[in-house]
Design an enzyme around this catalytic site. Sequence first.
Site, PDB file in Angstrom:
ATOM      1  CB  CYS A 117      -0.875   0.027   1.246  1.00  0.00           C
ATOM      2  SG  CYS A 117      -1.940  -1.404   1.389  1.00  0.00           S
ATOM      3  NE  ARG A 173       4.433   1.918  -1.475  1.00  0.00           N
ATOM      4  CZ  ARG A 173       5.344   1.825  -0.522  1.00  0.00           C
ATOM      5  NH1 ARG A 173       6.541   2.314  -0.711  1.00  0.00           N
ATOM      6  NH2 ARG A 173       5.068   1.241   0.626  1.00  0.00           N
ATOM      7  CD1 TRP A 211      -0.275  -6.089  -1.625  1.00  0.00           C
ATOM      8  CD2 TRP A 211      -0.467  -5.760  -3.827  1.00  0.00           C
ATOM      9  NE1 TRP A 211       0.129  -7.231  -2.264  1.00  0.00           N
ATOM     10  CE2 TRP A 211       0.025  -7.063  -3.606  1.00  0.00           C
ATOM     11  CE3 TRP A 211      -0.671  -5.324  -5.143  1.00  0.00           C
ATOM     12  CZ2 TRP A 211       0.313  -7.936  -4.660  1.00  0.00           C
ATOM     13  CZ3 TRP A 211      -0.377  -6.197  -6.172  1.00  0.00           C
ATOM     14  CH2 TRP A 211       0.112  -7.476  -5.931  1.00  0.00           C
ATOM     15  CG  ASN A 213       1.925   0.503   4.022  1.00  0.00           C
ATOM     16  OD1 ASN A 213       1.727  -0.694   3.885  1.00  0.00           O
ATOM     17  ND2 ASN A 213       3.022   1.109   3.606  1.00  0.00           N
ATOM     18  N   GLY A 214       0.220  -1.702   6.135  1.00  0.00           N
ATOM     19  CA  GLY A 214       0.714  -2.679   7.103  1.00  0.00           C
ATOM     20  C   GLY A 214      -0.389  -3.639   7.521  1.00  0.00           C
ATOM     21  CD  GLU A 218      14.237 -19.384  -8.669  1.00  0.00           C
ATOM     22  OE1 GLU A 218      13.670 -20.142  -9.474  1.00  0.00           O
ATOM     23  OE2 GLU A 218      14.092 -18.147  -8.693  1.00  0.00           O
ATOM     24  CE  LYS A 222      14.729 -15.913 -11.013  1.00  0.00           C
ATOM     25  NZ  LYS A 222      13.440 -16.064 -10.435  1.00  0.00           N
ATOM     26  CD  GLU A 269      13.841 -15.214 -14.957  1.00  0.00           C
ATOM     27  OE1 GLU A 269      13.718 -15.693 -13.831  1.00  0.00           O
ATOM     28  OE2 GLU A 269      12.887 -14.783 -15.616  1.00  0.00           O
ATOM     29  CG  HIS A 292      24.370 -40.396 -12.947  1.00  0.00           C
ATOM     30  ND1 HIS A 292      24.783 -41.714 -12.965  1.00  0.00           N
ATOM     31  CD2 HIS A 292      24.190 -40.094 -11.638  1.00  0.00           C
ATOM     32  CE1 HIS A 292      24.818 -42.192 -11.732  1.00  0.00           C
ATOM     33  NE2 HIS A 292      24.461 -41.212 -10.899  1.00  0.00           N
ATOM     34  CE  LYS A 327       6.477 -10.299 -11.305  1.00  0.00           C
ATOM     35  NZ  LYS A 327       7.691 -10.993 -10.856  1.00  0.00           N
TER      36      LYS A 327
HETATM   37  C1  F6R Z   1      11.084 -16.604 -13.164  1.00  0.00           C
HETATM   38  C2  F6R Z   1       9.688 -16.308 -13.313  1.00  0.00           C
HETATM   39  C3  F6R Z   1       8.789 -17.321 -13.959  1.00  0.00           C
HETATM   40  C4  F6R Z   1       7.541 -17.497 -13.089  1.00  0.00           C
HETATM   41  C5  F6R Z   1       6.507 -18.420 -13.778  1.00  0.00           C
HETATM   42  C6  F6R Z   1       5.313 -18.661 -12.889  1.00  0.00           C
HETATM   43  O1  F6R Z   1      11.760 -15.558 -12.549  1.00  0.00           O
HETATM   44  O2  F6R Z   1       9.267 -15.285 -12.894  1.00  0.00           O
HETATM   45  O3  F6R Z   1       9.421 -18.546 -14.126  1.00  0.00           O
HETATM   46  O4  F6R Z   1       7.941 -18.045 -11.867  1.00  0.00           O
HETATM   47  O5  F6R Z   1       6.099 -17.832 -14.976  1.00  0.00           O
HETATM   48  O6  F6R Z   1       4.693 -17.463 -12.543  1.00  0.00           O
HETATM   49  P1  F6R Z   1       3.629 -17.399 -11.370  1.00  0.00           P
HETATM   50  O7  F6R Z   1       4.344 -17.606 -10.087  1.00  0.00           O
HETATM   51  O8  F6R Z   1       3.040 -16.026 -11.476  1.00  0.00           O
HETATM   52  O9  F6R Z   1       2.625 -18.481 -11.622  1.00  0.00           O
END
Ligand code: F6R
Length: 606
Positions: free
Chosen positions: A2, A28, A75, A101-102, A480, A484, A487, A503, A601
């Site tokens: 928020c 935000r 939010w 907020n909080g 992971e 990261k 990507e 293997h 996203k």
């Molecule tokens: C990696 C990334 C993607 C998401 C994937 C699932 O940094 O952001 O691999 O993790 O597209 O997204 P959500 O969690 O929104 O279902």
Amino acid sequence: MCGIIARIGDDDSAVDELITGLENLEYRGYDSAGVAIKNGGGPEVFKRQGKISRLKDVLAGEVPDGGLGIGHTRWSTHGPPTDENAHPHTDCTGEVAVVHNGIIENYDELRSELASRGHEFESDTDTEVIPHLVEEELARGASPELAFRRTIRKLSGSYAVAMITERDHAVYATRRGSPLVLGVSDGEYFLASDVPAFLDFTEEVIYLDDGDVVVVRSDDYEISTLDGQTVERSVSTVEWDPEDAGKGGYDHYMLKEIHEQPTALRQTLRGRADGTTGEVHLEDFPAGSFEQVERVQFVACGTSYHAGLVGAGFLSGGGVPAQTFLASEYATSPAPVDEDTLVVGVTQSGETADTLSALRKANASGARTLAVTNVVGSTAARECDDALFIRAGPEIGVAATKTFSSQVVSLSLLAERIARDVTGSPTEESRERLAALDELPGQVQQILDYSNAQKIAKQYRDSDAYFFIGRGTVFPVALEGALKFKEISYEHAEGFAAGELKHGPLALVTPKTPIFAVFTGENDEKTLGNVKEAEARGAPIVAVASEDHEEVAQHADHVLTIPETHPDVAGVLANVQLQLLSYHAADLLGRPIDKPRNLAKSVTVE
Ligand code: F6R
């Protein structure tokens, strides 16, 4: 997260400046917005679910004059994004308006007490208890300032709060655990959650401390403790490019979000786990909620899939059969699904098409479904039987960072609740894990303060490929780390179970392929054996391990250190180091870190 903005002056610019402030806080993330303006009489409230443009449409018809007002971008954390749940909130008389907020942890209790004394509530929010508590104090004859102070004393949790009343031309505000800054200008003052909100009007800022109470009038302000002792706070001048201000001074949202993790984790944990007593309180899931569950299946994609793998490990360790599926593969899975199956969709956005489709399949097969998500009004939250919110705050960078950490912590609490319901009372092991979670936000902060990831990213910037290995609870962290890295840097990166290296993948290992090996303090001997295999092929070794792990240090060219903790929690810490590594590697290559190519996203196609 928020956003709060307040403006105090004698002219009639409040509405315009509040709207500018709200627009400057848009970064935000929010799902509703509102303002309360005071012009002679009581505060007039205008609020809408959705974008600020909707609020502007409402205001366009009847722009109220006035120099004093408060505004908010919400939010959702309690109740869905609706007009009623948007801030500001008022009391029964309409005399008091509040933005917050909080999280108010004791709001349930306060709300029941207020309702029993005849107060009527219009929203599902925790915030609404505040104006009603102030109303009671005013009715007892307290001044607005005293009423505000007495009310704040009754709250537990984290908050930044700003209040205006019909009775005077002032804003009353305070903070505890949520940010609040005071902007100082000629003839006007501002209060906000973050500096960018008022950067169009002033660069003079006072950073308020937790526990500060500030009373702001058109011509002056006073800062004091809750008990009324005056405190001095210095004024600083901010020299930010307004373009970058939304990133809070960081070069990228991703870096900002990596640094927000201590706060995000505190929010995820707040009121839910007690490391001393071993209690777990998941708001919608009291003890017994999962007694019927015979097996758990996680469905998720990408980073959320890795969090799901960690979650399944927690459950299996607690004696509950659990598996994790890539959501896109779930449709063809022969795994049994019936009414005793709990299918958990892990999805920060709550909108990922593959995950929604897997959840719908589970639903059609009669399973109980649960969304673990960051977005309260998301499709997953609405379509599943239940939802658990990870409370990480909005994530703007495409690469998921703080949401992964908050997902893992949420899943460890969920696993704890399910395991206790299915198999009985908490074990000593689970108590130790909860105690370790208490320490986690502070330990993440330590890593952020001392990490040498940037130096290591620089050292290995010209490598052919980057391999990440881990075993047990940190195998998902290796996956992971690699996801990261690839990507956002566009460099070739792969994650492997440490034992799998021999293997096949070992064929790729050369002096130009650094190996990032994650250690947790459990099964380290075996991972060390795998490290030696790579070392023998000349590969540089970077260990992610606790400071005093001498044997690991002997075999590593570099160590990304993490504080000592429970092995099940070490992965979150190791992952923070790997997030920083990926960030700096991508930054050195000049990549568009917040919007990497070919990624979105939320991925809304299957
Ligand atoms: C990696 C990334 C993607 C998401 C994937 C699932 O940094 O952001 O691999 O993790 O597209 O997204 P959500 O969690 O929104 O279902």
